[in-house]
Design an enzyme around this catalytic site. Structure first.
Site, short mmCIF file in Angstrom:
data_model
loop_
_atom_site.label_atom_id
_atom_site.label_comp_id
_atom_site.label_asym_id
_atom_site.label_seq_id
_atom_site.Cartn_x
_atom_site.Cartn_y
_atom_site.Cartn_z
N PRO A 79 -1.86 -2.89 5.07
CA PRO A 79 -0.65 -2.25 5.59
C PRO A 79 0.42 -3.29 5.89
CG PRO A 79 -2.59 -1.39 6.69
CD PRO A 79 -3.04 -2.58 5.89
N CYS A 80 1.66 -3.02 5.46
CA CYS A 80 2.76 -3.98 5.65
C CYS A 80 3.93 -3.36 6.40
CB CYS A 80 3.26 -4.49 4.30
SG CYS A 80 2.03 -5.22 3.22
N GLN A 81 3.73 -2.15 6.96
CA GLN A 81 4.86 -1.44 7.56
C GLN A 81 5.58 -2.25 8.62
OE1 GLN A 81 1.84 -0.13 6.96
NE2 GLN A 81 1.88 2.08 6.76
N GLY A 82 4.84 -3.06 9.36
CA GLY A 82 5.45 -3.83 10.44
C GLY A 82 6.44 -4.87 9.95
N TYR A 83 6.45 -5.12 8.63
CA TYR A 83 7.37 -6.09 8.06
C TYR A 83 8.62 -5.42 7.49
CZ TYR A 83 4.52 -10.23 8.55
OH TYR A 83 3.83 -11.29 9.08
#
Length: 350
Positions: A79-83
């Site tokens: 998961p990369c949503q925080g970026y």
């Protein structure tokens, strides 16, 4: 680029590993934290170590023990949503933590290259830049691309983002295999499967494959797994019976209109087009365009798997709700195979 090996993190049920293997890459190791998905992976993909565990606990010492050799590739869908929003990243965000562990393992193992596959909803310039920069800092050239599964023979309009990195070369991209008028339709994908009423199931084929895709996807299978329709209440069956092929809830008479749902709930798949993205709610008519084109019910797990390009020989294990989530979360194997073929093609590198 021959004799290429890989390890798969966030492997899920194994869609990415299956496709890469079919392209000619060799899996060395896979891991996921979800036991149901790991059990499905182990049932279908053998000959290498598959572990259930948290990527945060994966150490270089452990990998030195379980890996027979250093893999050429590390692949996965952290998961990369925080970026996805510059300046607002929370380093404690679970999604950042998982991505950073993926990067940590790449940095420790130092494969020739890596592949990150993720959801289209993450595509914005900050996301693209931040993730690319994170890997450039540890020595990788990074190619970013949005791909459509339908372009590669998957009967589904699923779009995904890819990051392909390599220490010594630059990837030129994955070219579409098919044009829009060559896409595989829903009917070409699932039209040979036995017709079911709500609540019914079938384990046998009742008619021969009628399309090249159906012949390919049967893959020599003699029996059907996961072809069980959810049971719907009679008033719901009557309501959706009014919806034509490719139609939506506007065709339902007022007195039968469901009282809830979104604008794309209670909509039939169009038989002549690829499906929209398959979701875990594929068995529910209230889900996002997941009513069978001709039959008055939601999709079965096997129909969802067909639309994701899993062969009929691929068996999903665990409870039905878990199986459907495994199917929905997977990388379509045909898309993964196209990616693997491109990774092995020396003309796709500069």
């Amino acid at each position: 680029m021959s004799n290429q090996t890989f390890m798969d993190l966030f492997a899920g049920a194994g869609g990415l590993s299956l496709g890469l293997s079919r392209a000619g890459l060799t899996p060395l190791y896979a891991q996921d934290v979800w036991l149901d998905a790991v059990n499905t992976y182990k049932h279908n993909l053998t000959g290498h170590t598959v572990e259930c565990g948290d990527v945060a606990d994966l150490t270089l010492d452990h990998l030195t023990v379980v890996l027979p050799e250093r893999p050429n590739w590390i692949v996965g869908g952290p998961p990369c949503q925080g970026y996805s929003t510059v300046g607002k990243r929370n380093r404690e965000d679970e999604r950042n933590r998982l991505f950073e562990h993926f990067r940590r393992i790449v940095n420790h193992v130092k494969p020739d290259g890596f592949v990150i596959e993720n959801v289209l909803g993450l595509k914005d310039m900050s996301f693209q830049f931040e993730v690319s920069q994170a890997f450039k800092e540890i020595g990788y050239n990074v190619h970013f691309q949005v791909v459509s599964a339908a372009d590669h023979g998957v009967p589904q309009l699923r779009r995904r983002v890819l990051f392909i990195g390599h220490q010594s070369a630059e990837f030129k991209g994955l070219d579409p295999k098919l044009s829009a008028d060559e896409y595989v339709s829903v009917e070409a994908a699932i039209g040979d499967l036995p017709a079911l009423e709500p609540g019914e199931s079938s384990k046998i084929y009742t008619k021969p494959a009628a399309s090249p895709y159906q012949k390919h996807i049967r893959n020599g299978s003699k029996t059907l797994q996961g072809h069980s329709a959810s049971k719907h209440p009679p008033h719901l069956v009557e309501a959706i019976s009014h919806i034509p092929d490719g139609g939506n809830r506007t065709s339902i008479p007022d007195h039968l209109q469901p009282k809830s749902g979104f604008h794309n709930s209670y909509s039939r798949l169009a038989s002549w087009l690829p499906a929209v993205a398959v979701t875990q709610n594929m068995g529910k008519p209230s889900g996002t365009r997941c009513i069978h084109p001709f039959q008055n019910r939601g999709l079965t797990t096997r129909e969802g798997a067909r639309l994701q390009s899993f062969p009929d020989t691929f068996i999903f294990t665990g409870p039905t709700t878990s199986q459907r989530l495994q199917v929905a979360n997977a990388v379509p194997p045909l898309l993964a195979q196209a990616l693997g073929t491109a990774l092995l093609d020396t003309t796709r590198w500069a």
